[in-house]
Design a protein around this motif. Structure first.
Motif, PDB file in Angstrom:
ATOM      1  N   LEU A   1       0.843  -1.184   0.000  1.00  0.00           N
ATOM      2  CA  LEU A   1       0.000   0.000   0.000  1.00  0.00           C
ATOM      3  C   LEU A   1       0.888   1.246   0.000  1.00  0.00           C
ATOM      4  O   LEU A   1       2.035   1.194   0.446  1.00  0.00           O
ATOM      5  CB  LEU A   1      -0.913   0.022   1.228  1.00  0.00           C
ATOM      6  N   PRO A   2       0.375   2.382  -0.486  1.00  0.00           N
ATOM      7  CA  PRO A   2       1.185   3.613  -0.498  1.00  0.00           C
ATOM      8  C   PRO A   2       1.591   4.026   0.909  1.00  0.00           C
ATOM      9  O   PRO A   2       0.862   3.799   1.876  1.00  0.00           O
ATOM     10  CB  PRO A   2       0.240   4.649  -1.117  1.00  0.00           C
ATOM     11  N   GLY A   3       2.774   4.617   1.019  1.00  0.00           N
ATOM     12  CA  GLY A   3       3.178   5.190   2.302  1.00  0.00           C
ATOM     13  C   GLY A   3       4.370   4.545   2.963  1.00  0.00           C
ATOM     14  O   GLY A   3       4.910   5.099   3.926  1.00  0.00           O
TER      15      GLY A   3
ATOM     16  N   TRP B   1       2.287   4.548   9.255  1.00  0.00           N
ATOM     17  CA  TRP B   1       1.055   4.244   8.531  1.00  0.00           C
ATOM     18  C   TRP B   1      -0.127   4.048   9.466  1.00  0.00           C
ATOM     19  O   TRP B   1      -1.277   4.151   9.049  1.00  0.00           O
ATOM     20  CB  TRP B   1       1.224   2.971   7.688  1.00  0.00           C
TER      21      TRP B   1
ATOM     22  N   SER C   1      -8.577  11.982   9.410  1.00  0.00           N
ATOM     23  CA  SER C   1      -8.194  12.653   8.169  1.00  0.00           C
ATOM     24  C   SER C   1      -8.189  14.168   8.296  1.00  0.00           C
ATOM     25  O   SER C   1      -7.622  14.865   7.449  1.00  0.00           O
ATOM     26  CB  SER C   1      -9.145  12.245   7.042  1.00  0.00           C
TER      27      SER C   1
ATOM     28  N   ALA D   1      -4.010   4.416   3.913  1.00  0.00           N
ATOM     29  CA  ALA D   1      -4.445   4.212   2.532  1.00  0.00           C
ATOM     30  C   ALA D   1      -5.430   3.066   2.377  1.00  0.00           C
ATOM     31  O   ALA D   1      -5.884   2.794   1.261  1.00  0.00           O
ATOM     32  CB  ALA D   1      -3.226   3.949   1.634  1.00  0.00           C
TER      33      ALA D   1
ATOM     34  N   ASP E   1      -9.658   3.700   1.241  1.00  0.00           N
ATOM     35  CA  ASP E   1      -9.831   4.002  -0.182  1.00  0.00           C
ATOM     36  C   ASP E   1      -9.570   2.776  -1.043  1.00  0.00           C
ATOM     37  O   ASP E   1     -10.338   2.455  -1.958  1.00  0.00           O
ATOM     38  CB  ASP E   1      -8.879   5.127  -0.602  1.00  0.00           C
ATOM     39  N   THR E   2      -8.464   2.104  -0.769  1.00  0.00           N
ATOM     40  CA  THR E   2      -8.067   0.949  -1.578  1.00  0.00           C
ATOM     41  C   THR E   2      -9.084  -0.175  -1.474  1.00  0.00           C
ATOM     42  O   THR E   2      -9.522  -0.736  -2.488  1.00  0.00           O
ATOM     43  CB  THR E   2      -6.682   0.447  -1.130  1.00  0.00           C
TER      44      THR E   2
END
Length: 410
Positions: free
Chosen positions: A129-131, A136, A194, A244, A247-248
């Motif tokens: 995953l991004p990051g 995280w 967020s 992330a 969303d994913t």
């Protein structure tokens, strides 16, 4: 004396074998299995036995590496350093492995569990995953020792290892907690949302075992952004911990579900409505979505979050109870996101009895996923696809989303 061996405290030099589910690898010594943490397949290590029930296996921690595997790295967290011995934090399993190695190990575990438990031979690749590997985690539970210091529990222990920081947790979420003293024996939950707000809730154990919770920082209502929508929920309620992940996962679930316009969809263990929102958009105003969630607060939040989607119906109750309702319309697609233990036979059989075209199963435990998939296969479904994500870097946990289709459909 019962005649069973007790190797607790012994130092064993072992050659480390394959990874196993649970954050350890398998070795053998004098005919017994040794589950070794903080090691990697192919290494030769000296391991100290930490638990021994006298049966066919014992548990151990690597305390010295004689021959290192190519994927070994220096742990970024001092609480994971091998020199600490048993005084290591129990929260992370793979800080000594590179990111690529961690994903390879998790891929092997998911693949092995599917084959061993469900009898399905399907190689699975765990994706990043991004990051990156650090910072995280947006939600954490911190324990407090007898001196009032915050920290994390040692592996398979109630002992608290005091901490100043946690490099996998976002800095603003943890350092405010670890920098102060708390009531001894309490627990502290922290959530960073967020909107860059940090919510801290202390849970104190009072005389008689009564739990008293108090809001220390933040409003207690988290604001999140995911799947093109804004969400409000109890800060200590369920939300994906990786920045992330929501969303994913929402995108993958919607793609796999492919609910038909005007159709019927179920969202079991639906939380605050993340997956139900995508299903509602797919079925449109002439279709219907049933969201089932056992937490009444989560259902209240879901009703508020999805108030613009009248095609969503909400049921507060366990999935086991709701799916037994014979008056429910049979779904075209069912999405399940059960707790770590999985959905289980009762829910799986009830879902199969309604004969949806598709089942989308979200799981954070490979063994539970394999058990549930096996039940769906018994009920007339076939596993079509699995997407797996490293949503919990440095730990042994992995998130999988599986698509099953009914065998007898055209």
């Amino acid at each position: 004396m019962n005649g069973k061996p007790d190797w607790t405290g012994r130092l064993l030099e072992v050659e480390v074998g394959p990874v196993a589910h649970g954050g350890h690898c398998v070795a053998r010594y004098e005919g017994r299995v040794v589950f070794v943490r903080h090691a990697l397949p192919g290494e030769v290590v000296v391991a100290e036995v930490t638990e021994d029930g006298g049966g066919g296996f014992c548990r151990a921690d690597a305390v010295e590496v004689r021959t290192a595997a190519p994927g070994r790295v220096a742990p970024p967290c001092p609480l994971a350093d091998m020199a600490r011995g048993r005084d290591r934090c129990g929260g992370c399993d793979w800080q000594h492995a590179s990111g690529e190695t961690q994903r390879e190990l998790k891929s092997a575990v998911v693949t092995e569990q599917l084959k061993r438990i469900a009898g399905i031979d399907l190689p699975v690749r765990v994706r990043e995953l991004p990051g990156g590997l650090l910072r995280w985690r947006t939600r954490a539970r911190v324990a407090v020792d007898r001196g009032g210091r915050a920290g994390f529990r040692a592996h398979r222990s109630h002992r608290v290892v005091p901490a100043e920081d946690c490099p996998i947790t976002v800095a603003e979420a943890i350092q405010d907690v670890t920098s102060r003293r708390w009531r001894p024996g309490s627990e502290v939950e922290v959530a960073a949302d967020s909107a860059d707000q940090v919510h801290v809730t202390a849970h104190d154990r009072r005389r008689g075992g009564r739990r008293v919770s108090r809001q220390v920082r933040g409003s207690g209502v988290a604001h999140e952004e995911a799947a093109g929508r804004t969400w409000e929920l109890a800060a200590q309620g369920f939300w994906q911990v990786h920045v992330a992940a929501a969303d994913t996962f929402a995108a993958v679930v919607s793609r796999m579900a492919a609910a038909p316009e005007g159709g019927v969809a179920w969202d079991l263990y639906g939380g605050v409505g993340l997956f139900a929102a995508g299903l509602a958009e797919q079925v449109g105003p002439t279709g219907s979505v049933l969201l089932v969630e056992s937490s009444r607060r989560a259902v209240e939040d879901a009703v508020s979050n999805l108030r613009d989607l009248p095609q969503v119906e909400f049921r507060a109750g366990t999935a086991e109870d709701v799916v037994r309702d014979e008056g429910l319309p049979s779904p075209d697609v069912v999405v399940l996101d059960p707790p770590r233990k999985g959905a289980g036979r009762e829910v799986a059989e009830a879902v199969c009895a309604h004969r949806p075209s598709r089942i989308v199963h979200v799981a954070c435990d490979p063994a539970a996923l394999a058990r549930d998939v096996g039940l769906f296969v018994e009920g007339g479904y076939r596993l079509v696809e699995i997407e797996a994500f490293d949503a919990f870097p440095m730990t042994h946990h992995v998130e999988c989303i599986a698509l099953l289709e009914r065998v007898d459909q055209p």
